[in-house]
Design an enzyme around this catalytic site. Structure first.
Site, mmCIF file in Angstrom:
data_model
loop_
_atom_site.group_PDB
_atom_site.id
_atom_site.type_symbol
_atom_site.label_atom_id
_atom_site.label_comp_id
_atom_site.label_asym_id
_atom_site.label_seq_id
_atom_site.Cartn_x
_atom_site.Cartn_y
_atom_site.Cartn_z
ATOM 1 N N PHE A 107 0.859 -0.889 0.457
ATOM 2 C CA PHE A 107 0.292 0.544 -0.050
ATOM 3 C C PHE A 107 0.810 1.339 -0.214
ATOM 4 O O PHE A 107 1.268 1.199 0.955
ATOM 5 C CB PHE A 107 -1.401 0.039 1.974
ATOM 6 C CG PHE A 107 -2.164 -0.663 1.449
ATOM 7 C CD1 PHE A 107 -3.457 -1.073 0.761
ATOM 8 C CD2 PHE A 107 -1.502 -2.081 1.787
ATOM 9 C CE1 PHE A 107 -3.474 -1.754 0.713
ATOM 10 C CE2 PHE A 107 -2.948 -3.611 1.733
ATOM 11 C CZ PHE A 107 -4.084 -2.924 2.148
ATOM 12 N N ASP A 108 0.336 1.812 -0.936
ATOM 13 C CA ASP A 108 1.036 3.634 -0.311
ATOM 14 C C ASP A 108 0.520 4.204 0.951
ATOM 15 O O ASP A 108 -0.485 3.268 1.302
ATOM 16 C CB ASP A 108 0.190 4.541 -1.224
ATOM 17 C CG ASP A 108 0.417 5.848 -1.447
ATOM 18 O OD1 ASP A 108 1.743 6.091 -1.247
ATOM 19 O OD2 ASP A 108 -0.879 6.650 -1.506
ATOM 20 N N LEU A 109 0.357 5.224 1.050
ATOM 21 C CA LEU A 109 -0.045 5.441 2.659
ATOM 22 C C LEU A 109 -0.880 6.791 2.521
ATOM 23 O O LEU A 109 -1.776 6.278 2.648
ATOM 24 C CB LEU A 109 1.047 5.740 3.546
ATOM 25 C CG LEU A 109 0.911 6.504 4.908
ATOM 26 C CD1 LEU A 109 0.262 4.887 5.436
ATOM 27 C CD2 LEU A 109 2.209 6.652 5.766
#
Length: 224
Positions: A9-11
């Site tokens: 995931f990106d944050l």
């Protein structure tokens, strides 16, 4: 059963809504230097490529390099101690991560935010639900360079064909492509659905609707 053994995931804009704290940090530093501040939507349009780029876009044109460097250091210090004032997970994210964990799916975060802040936020908000958390550092260049994702894959012990990448921006689409991962774009973050469709067509040559999700729970269908 999903063919994927891991999700990366990106944050910011994907797992956490961080924009109010980012804007507060930017405006704190601008005000210290006597410069005009920005609205939250203006700051939102600047994020996605790391804090150095964020501050470069936020300062007035013509600001000396030495002052920009000092302001970046001030932002890092202020934001690190004020990154949890307004920040919170998007609705459904904790349930999504718990659901992945219950299915034996490994998880990681790769973010263009500086590494110390990434680890701090992931630990506070997600704990053991995130296995690996990596941010930008001296030896880990920011996305869309694939090295950050490759590092996460190695730590998770999975191959690129066994992992799915999830993010909310054009940077994430390119990052996944560069690292050889399939990607899903989420529309609840900092970029619009229309923008993401356009970017997926530009980068990937298509915008498969199955790989565009409007709610975290829709990721399970995209993984099938």
């Amino acid at each position: 059963m999903s063919k994927y053994r891991a999700v990366i995931f990106d944050l910011d804009g994907t797992l956490l809504n961080t924009i109010d704290d980012l804007a507060a940090g930017v405006n704190h530093v601008l005000a210290l230097h006597g410069y005009p501040v920005h609205s939250v939507p203006e700051v939102q349009s600047m994020v996605g490529n790391g804090v150095a780029r964020l501050m470069a876009l936020a300062v007035p044109e013509g600001t000396a390099a030495e002052e920009q460097s000092a302001m970046l250091a001030e932002f890092r210090e202020y934001y690190f101690s004020h990154s949890e004032v307004y920040t919170k997970p998007y609705d459904g994210i904790e349930e999504l991560l718990a659901g992945l964990q219950s299915r034996g799916i490994k998880t990681a975060v790769t973010s263009n935010k500086f590494d110390a802040a990434v680890k701090k936020l992931c630990d506070k908000y997600f704990g053991s639900l995130i296995t690996v958390a990596i941010g930008e550092s001296a030896d880990t260049p920011k996305k869309p360079d694939p090295k950050m994702v490759e590092k996460a894959l190695a730590l998770l012990g999975v191959g690129a064909d066994e992992a799915l990448y999830v993010g909310d921006s054009e940077v994430d689409i390119v990052t996944a492509k560069n690292a050889g991962l399939a990607s899903v774009s989420c529309t609840w973050g900092f970029k619009s659905r229309e923008f993401l469709i356009s970017e997926r067509k530009k980068v990937l040559g298509n915008a498969d609707p199955r790989m565009m999700i409007d709610e975290p729970s829709e990721l399970f269908s995209a993984m099938e």
